[in-house]
Write an enzyme that holds these catalytic residues in place. Sequence first.
Site, mmCIF file in Angstrom:
data_model
loop_
_atom_site.group_PDB
_atom_site.id
_atom_site.type_symbol
_atom_site.label_atom_id
_atom_site.label_comp_id
_atom_site.label_asym_id
_atom_site.label_seq_id
_atom_site.Cartn_x
_atom_site.Cartn_y
_atom_site.Cartn_z
ATOM 1 C CE1 TYR A 82 -3.756 -1.592 5.462
ATOM 2 C CE2 TYR A 82 -2.596 0.389 4.904
ATOM 3 C CZ TYR A 82 -3.416 -0.959 4.716
ATOM 4 O OH TYR A 82 -3.766 -1.104 3.380
ATOM 5 C CB SER A 106 -0.754 0.129 1.317
ATOM 6 O OG SER A 106 -1.448 1.371 1.723
ATOM 7 C CD GLU A 111 -2.347 5.444 4.571
ATOM 8 O OE1 GLU A 111 -1.946 5.587 5.597
ATOM 9 O OE2 GLU A 111 -2.522 5.974 3.669
HETATM 10 P P1 NAP Z 1 -11.578 -4.511 2.186
HETATM 11 O O1 NAP Z 1 -12.552 -4.249 1.121
HETATM 12 O O2 NAP Z 1 -11.517 -4.060 3.336
HETATM 13 O O3 NAP Z 1 -11.355 -6.104 1.967
HETATM 14 C C1 NAP Z 1 -10.479 -6.836 3.009
HETATM 15 C C2 NAP Z 1 -10.696 -8.322 2.881
HETATM 16 O O4 NAP Z 1 -9.928 -8.888 3.917
HETATM 17 C C3 NAP Z 1 -12.308 -8.936 3.378
HETATM 18 O O5 NAP Z 1 -12.450 -9.820 2.298
HETATM 19 C C4 NAP Z 1 -12.252 -9.451 4.559
HETATM 20 O O6 NAP Z 1 -13.130 -10.274 4.967
HETATM 21 C C5 NAP Z 1 -10.686 -9.844 4.615
HETATM 22 N N1 NAP Z 1 -10.332 -10.265 5.866
HETATM 23 C C6 NAP Z 1 -9.712 -9.595 6.646
HETATM 24 N N2 NAP Z 1 -9.064 -10.237 7.840
HETATM 25 C C7 NAP Z 1 -9.194 -11.190 7.375
HETATM 26 C C8 NAP Z 1 -8.501 -12.439 8.008
HETATM 27 N N3 NAP Z 1 -7.841 -12.480 9.056
HETATM 28 N N4 NAP Z 1 -8.475 -13.707 7.445
HETATM 29 C C9 NAP Z 1 -8.982 -13.622 6.063
HETATM 30 N N5 NAP Z 1 -9.690 -12.844 5.414
HETATM 31 C C10 NAP Z 1 -9.633 -11.748 6.226
HETATM 32 O O7 NAP Z 1 -10.198 -4.268 1.340
HETATM 33 P P2 NAP Z 1 -9.722 -3.762 0.118
HETATM 34 O O8 NAP Z 1 -9.928 -2.224 -0.451
HETATM 35 O O9 NAP Z 1 -10.421 -4.655 -0.964
HETATM 36 O O10 NAP Z 1 -8.336 -3.876 -0.063
HETATM 37 C C11 NAP Z 1 -7.661 -5.277 -0.483
HETATM 38 C C12 NAP Z 1 -6.258 -5.288 -0.032
HETATM 39 O O11 NAP Z 1 -5.553 -4.223 -0.693
HETATM 40 C C13 NAP Z 1 -6.310 -5.124 1.471
HETATM 41 O O12 NAP Z 1 -4.697 -5.937 1.713
HETATM 42 C C14 NAP Z 1 -5.621 -3.544 1.601
HETATM 43 O O13 NAP Z 1 -4.753 -3.420 2.755
HETATM 44 C C15 NAP Z 1 -4.718 -3.478 0.475
HETATM 45 N N6 NAP Z 1 -4.752 -1.952 -0.226
HETATM 46 C C16 NAP Z 1 -6.027 -1.269 -0.577
HETATM 47 C C17 NAP Z 1 -6.002 -0.201 -1.246
HETATM 48 C C18 NAP Z 1 -7.129 0.584 -1.597
HETATM 49 O O14 NAP Z 1 -7.102 1.592 -1.715
HETATM 50 N N7 NAP Z 1 -8.302 -0.167 -1.741
HETATM 51 C C19 NAP Z 1 -4.776 0.237 -1.437
HETATM 52 C C20 NAP Z 1 -3.634 -0.461 -1.240
HETATM 53 C C21 NAP Z 1 -3.783 -1.667 -0.586
HETATM 54 P P3 NAP Z 1 -14.444 -9.969 5.484
HETATM 55 O O15 NAP Z 1 -15.431 -9.489 4.376
HETATM 56 O O16 NAP Z 1 -14.972 -11.204 6.264
HETATM 57 O O17 NAP Z 1 -14.285 -8.743 6.576
HETATM 58 O O1 F7E Z 2 -8.886 8.143 4.206
HETATM 59 C C1 F7E Z 2 -9.350 11.757 5.233
HETATM 60 C C2 F7E Z 2 -8.339 10.579 5.975
HETATM 61 O O2 F7E Z 2 -9.915 6.166 5.104
HETATM 62 C C3 F7E Z 2 -8.341 9.046 3.197
HETATM 63 C C4 F7E Z 2 -7.307 2.214 2.511
HETATM 64 O O3 F7E Z 2 -7.698 1.500 1.422
HETATM 65 O O4 F7E Z 2 -6.153 3.601 1.238
HETATM 66 C C5 F7E Z 2 -7.082 3.515 2.171
HETATM 67 O O5 F7E Z 2 -6.777 4.185 3.375
HETATM 68 C C6 F7E Z 2 -8.188 10.514 3.474
HETATM 69 C C7 F7E Z 2 -7.361 10.297 5.033
HETATM 70 O O6 F7E Z 2 -8.360 6.107 3.013
HETATM 71 C C8 F7E Z 2 -12.576 11.497 6.699
HETATM 72 O O7 F7E Z 2 -7.767 11.370 7.132
HETATM 73 C C9 F7E Z 2 -11.325 13.084 6.078
HETATM 74 O O8 F7E Z 2 -6.362 11.256 4.815
HETATM 75 O O9 F7E Z 2 -10.433 6.760 2.458
HETATM 76 P P1 F7E Z 2 -9.536 6.756 3.757
HETATM 77 P P2 F7E Z 2 -6.587 5.836 3.448
HETATM 78 O O10 F7E Z 2 -6.514 6.170 5.009
HETATM 79 O O11 F7E Z 2 -6.008 6.542 2.567
HETATM 80 C C10 F7E Z 2 -4.752 3.148 1.515
HETATM 81 C C11 F7E Z 2 -4.015 3.216 0.268
HETATM 82 C C12 F7E Z 2 -4.848 1.769 1.834
HETATM 83 O O12 F7E Z 2 -3.960 0.672 1.732
HETATM 84 C C13 F7E Z 2 -5.841 1.636 2.857
HETATM 85 O O13 F7E Z 2 -6.113 0.205 3.132
HETATM 86 O O14 F7E Z 2 -9.424 11.057 4.105
HETATM 87 N N1 F7E Z 2 -10.605 12.023 5.889
HETATM 88 N N2 F7E Z 2 -12.352 12.891 6.775
HETATM 89 C C14 F7E Z 2 -11.481 10.846 6.155
HETATM 90 N N3 F7E Z 2 -11.294 9.618 6.203
HETATM 91 C C15 F7E Z 2 -12.138 8.722 6.548
HETATM 92 N N4 F7E Z 2 -12.219 7.410 6.464
HETATM 93 N N5 F7E Z 2 -13.343 9.197 7.114
HETATM 94 C C16 F7E Z 2 -13.563 10.653 7.163
HETATM 95 O O15 F7E Z 2 -14.615 11.141 7.648
#
Ligand code: NAP
Ligand code: F7E
Length: 324
Positions: A148, A124, A126
């Site tokens: 995270y 990520s 992050e």
């Molecule tokens: P998400 O919607 O939160 O999905 C997370 C998945 O992980 C869900 O299917 C969840 O199952 C499963 N899970 C959580 N804990 C588990 C465990 N202990 N054992 C098995 N399964 C488990 O996340 P996403 O947005 O699709 O992201 C996919 C991956 O990419 C994650 O690793 C995330 O950190 C990473 N990532 C995401 C982004 C982004 O912007 N979306 C960017 C960079 C990296 P349940 O449905 O049962 O909760």
């Molecule tokens: O926050 C700001 C908050 O929770 C984005 C995950 O998929 O992407 C995701 O992480 C920004 C932050 O995503 C609210 O402070 C303001 O600066 O949508 P977010 P994230 O933290 O960037 C990365 C790449 C991952 O890997 C993660 O799994 O938005 N913000 N106001 C807020 N954020 C939330 N959630 N809620 C608010 O009310």
Amino acid sequence: MKKVALITGITGQDGSYLAEHLLKQGYTVVGMIRRTSTVNFERIKHIQDEIELVSGDLLDEVSLINILQTYRPAEVYNLAAQSFVQTSWSQPVFTGEVTGLGVTRMLDAIRSVDPAIRFYQASSSEMFGKVQEVPQRESTPFYPRSPYGVAKVYGHWITVNYRESYNMFATSGILFNHESPRRGREFVTRKITDAVARIKLGLAQELRLGNLEAQRDWGFAGDYVRAMHLMLQQSEPDDYVVATGETHSVRRFCEIAFGHVGLSYEDYVVQDERFMRPAEVDLLIGDPAKAISTLGWQPEVSFEQLVTMMVEADIALLKDEHRL
Ligand code: NAP
Ligand code: F7E
């Protein structure tokens, strides 16, 4: 023989898009799901008959070994994680166990069952946190700003370490934020588009947010899962940044989302301390040059298209739910 792919996190946003993509490529798709007391197949119910679901957990290495032995996948996509940054401060140990050590459990299960399996780790942006370089690329040093982010840095380096220690095909995709109508409602983009739809339909009056100045490089999840698949088709394992190369503030996201339905965000958005983070990632912008040149990958959905697609989808969903 069809290639078998195992997806952990198949019930999540990315898992559902990746499963659709791999089915289209002719794969047999096996999805690992956690045992839950209620079914949460909302994102995969439309393809449930085409995939195989198997019970397992990243916290339990025995379950991972059994799944690998039974299904013998050629590719494993490790998308499972505790993925919500805010929750990682209230559950730092759990986040470390799943998002960090869970990667080692899967890598080690692969090493013992079949080290030839190709492995994708969902790393990520992050990990860049307090950014050391703009834009961020594969060589940019990490400086995570949340439990995270710290757990993802561990997951990234253990992937590199298994590649170097055991010569495994272990690849890390450093993906910047990617969103869609299937994004969880706790993330800021979906929180905004859901609220815009509710306000427009008369179901809500305001939207409470934290930091409006944070800037993210937001892409479309459907585009990003294509990059995951391409990474495992290369001749060598490697690390790739996947991003759009554009950044926008949360405020700008609000402006476009409210503007799309003829409203002004300033009339509805209220800043609320509860959504501020103990440490913030202020600015993310990725350089996807390597993914573009090596994988031949390109994002297809623009930022404006992404925002309006999500608003439209939430309006349609709520109209359906409320019979409006
Ligand atoms: P998400 O919607 O939160 O999905 C997370 C998945 O992980 C869900 O299917 C969840 O199952 C499963 N899970 C959580 N804990 C588990 C465990 N202990 N054992 C098995 N399964 C488990 O996340 P996403 O947005 O699709 O992201 C996919 C991956 O990419 C994650 O690793 C995330 O950190 C990473 N990532 C995401 C982004 C982004 O912007 N979306 C960017 C960079 C990296 P349940 O449905 O049962 O909760
Ligand atoms: O926050 C700001 C908050 O929770 C984005 C995950 O998929 O992407 C995701 O992480 C920004 C932050 O995503 C609210 O402070 C303001 O600066 O949508 P977010 P994230 O933290 O960037 C990365 C790449 C991952 O890997 C993660 O799994 O938005 N913000 N106001 C807020 N954020 C939330 N959630 N809620 C608010 O009310």
